[in-house]
Design a protein around this motif. Sequence first.
Motif, PDB file in Angstrom:
ATOM      1  N   LYS A 114      -2.312 -14.680 -41.565  1.00 48.31           N
ATOM      2  CA  LYS A 114      -1.145 -14.095 -42.240  1.00 48.31           C
ATOM      3  C   LYS A 114      -0.336 -15.168 -42.967  1.00 48.31           C
ATOM      4  O   LYS A 114       0.099 -14.974 -44.109  1.00 48.31           O
ATOM      5  N   LEU A 121      -2.214 -16.365 -46.084  1.00 46.80           N
ATOM      6  CA  LEU A 121      -2.135 -15.392 -47.170  1.00 46.80           C
ATOM      7  C   LEU A 121      -0.719 -15.305 -47.739  1.00 46.80           C
ATOM      8  O   LEU A 121      -0.540 -14.994 -48.926  1.00 46.80           O
ATOM      9  N   GLN A 122       0.271 -15.590 -46.909  1.00 50.21           N
ATOM     10  CA  GLN A 122       1.651 -15.612 -47.403  1.00 50.21           C
ATOM     11  C   GLN A 122       1.824 -16.744 -48.419  1.00 50.21           C
ATOM     12  O   GLN A 122       2.443 -16.560 -49.470  1.00 50.21           O
ATOM     13  N   SER A 181      -0.670 -18.074 -50.099  1.00 52.13           N
ATOM     14  CA  SER A 181      -1.560 -17.722 -51.216  1.00 52.13           C
ATOM     15  C   SER A 181      -0.894 -16.744 -52.178  1.00 52.13           C
ATOM     16  O   SER A 181      -1.122 -16.808 -53.391  1.00 52.13           O
ATOM     17  N   SER A 182      -0.056 -15.856 -51.656  1.00 52.31           N
ATOM     18  CA  SER A 182       0.567 -14.816 -52.484  1.00 52.31           C
ATOM     19  C   SER A 182       1.475 -15.389 -53.570  1.00 52.31           C
ATOM     20  O   SER A 182       1.833 -14.690 -54.514  1.00 52.31           O
ATOM     21  N   ARG A 183       1.843 -16.647 -53.458  1.00 49.25           N
ATOM     22  CA  ARG A 183       2.685 -17.280 -54.470  1.00 49.25           C
ATOM     23  C   ARG A 183       1.879 -17.726 -55.694  1.00 49.25           C
ATOM     24  O   ARG A 183       2.459 -18.097 -56.715  1.00 49.25           O
ATOM     25  N   GLU A 231      -3.166 -14.365 -59.491  1.00 51.91           N
ATOM     26  CA  GLU A 231      -4.104 -13.439 -58.860  1.00 51.91           C
ATOM     27  C   GLU A 231      -5.514 -14.003 -58.757  1.00 51.91           C
ATOM     28  O   GLU A 231      -6.198 -13.802 -57.750  1.00 51.91           O
ATOM     29  N   GLN A 242      -5.554 -16.342 -55.885  1.00 57.01           N
ATOM     30  CA  GLN A 242      -5.515 -15.618 -54.614  1.00 57.01           C
ATOM     31  C   GLN A 242      -6.905 -15.117 -54.243  1.00 57.01           C
ATOM     32  O   GLN A 242      -7.308 -15.171 -53.077  1.00 57.01           O
ATOM     33  N   ARG A 271      -8.989 -16.272 -50.899  1.00 59.37           N
ATOM     34  CA  ARG A 271      -9.547 -15.319 -49.923  1.00 59.37           C
ATOM     35  C   ARG A 271     -11.052 -15.497 -49.784  1.00 59.37           C
ATOM     36  O   ARG A 271     -11.611 -15.354 -48.685  1.00 59.37           O
TER      37      ARG A 271
END
Length: 321
Positions: free
Chosen positions: A65, A68-69, A71-73, A76, A79, A83
């Motif tokens: 989590k 991915l938090q 990565s979300s910055r 796309e 990201q 993943r």
Amino acid sequence: MDAKYFEAKRKHHHVWADYLKRWSADGINVYHSTPTRKIKLDSVRGLAMDLDFYRVTHLAEYDVKVILQWSSRAAEDLQYAHRSYLNDFLRFQRASEIYKGSRRKIEVIEKSIKALKSNLMENLHSAHERDASPILKDLAGGKLSCLYESGSIIKFTTFLGHQFARTKNFKDRTFHAFREDTVESVEFLRSMKNSWWFLSYMFGMNLGRELYLFRSGYTHSLLFNNTGVSFITSDQPAINVHPQVWETSSQPEFLDLYYPISPRYAYIICESNIFIGGVTEVTVEQVVQLNQKMAARSSSLIVGSDYESIEEFISLVGQNR
């Protein structure tokens, strides 16, 4: 199967040993500072190295989590790449758990799991080093044209992004910036420390992509040093030398990414206008300023081609970590 496949490569260099050899007169030994501010002539193999620095650890649901938090910055497409890499490691983790749950003892599997935990991330960094090796060799010979070849610039910027983010110095600076004043922040930092082997790679991907995609917004210069003062390098060889970084303690908004390639050549990717681009001959004053910043940004290690080049800057080591 080749016996080397089962060798766990535990000595993880966060600065490439072959890179440091460019400061060596015999191809093995370099002059360098020690944590106690002494100067030694020693093999590059023991420098900027920590046991199990990139060793793969178990990622709990919360660790994923947190990854991915972060990565979300990113954009796309990044990201998606994050993943994809993460899923490869999670598949390895799941396969290891299934084997462990079977309670069987199969020597070849035991050895494979042990080796892969040490080697998976180290092998990724080694692949980027292999890609960059011929480019760095040409740049060390003053041949800037190597970056005009198809695919070379993205290999080079990817390598620089990872070299910036993969060091122990960058890791320590990142963690030092976090406040542990709540239960949540303590847990978040603990998770980051556990998964740093992946996070640092992810951050390196982000920087490498930035340098490549927006390369037209930067000035690229191969700095030629024909002075009596050699370029030095350190345990943080890729650094931001933009004036803003040295004038304020706040998060820098601009990037002048400087990377010494040898005692005579360095590369810099600038948002500022401090260099004009192309092959640029530097003055002794500019070399001294860059060496001062290299030493100040280091953790404890600076490397030079002779005793005097270390002695001149050793008092600045670690002053601006």
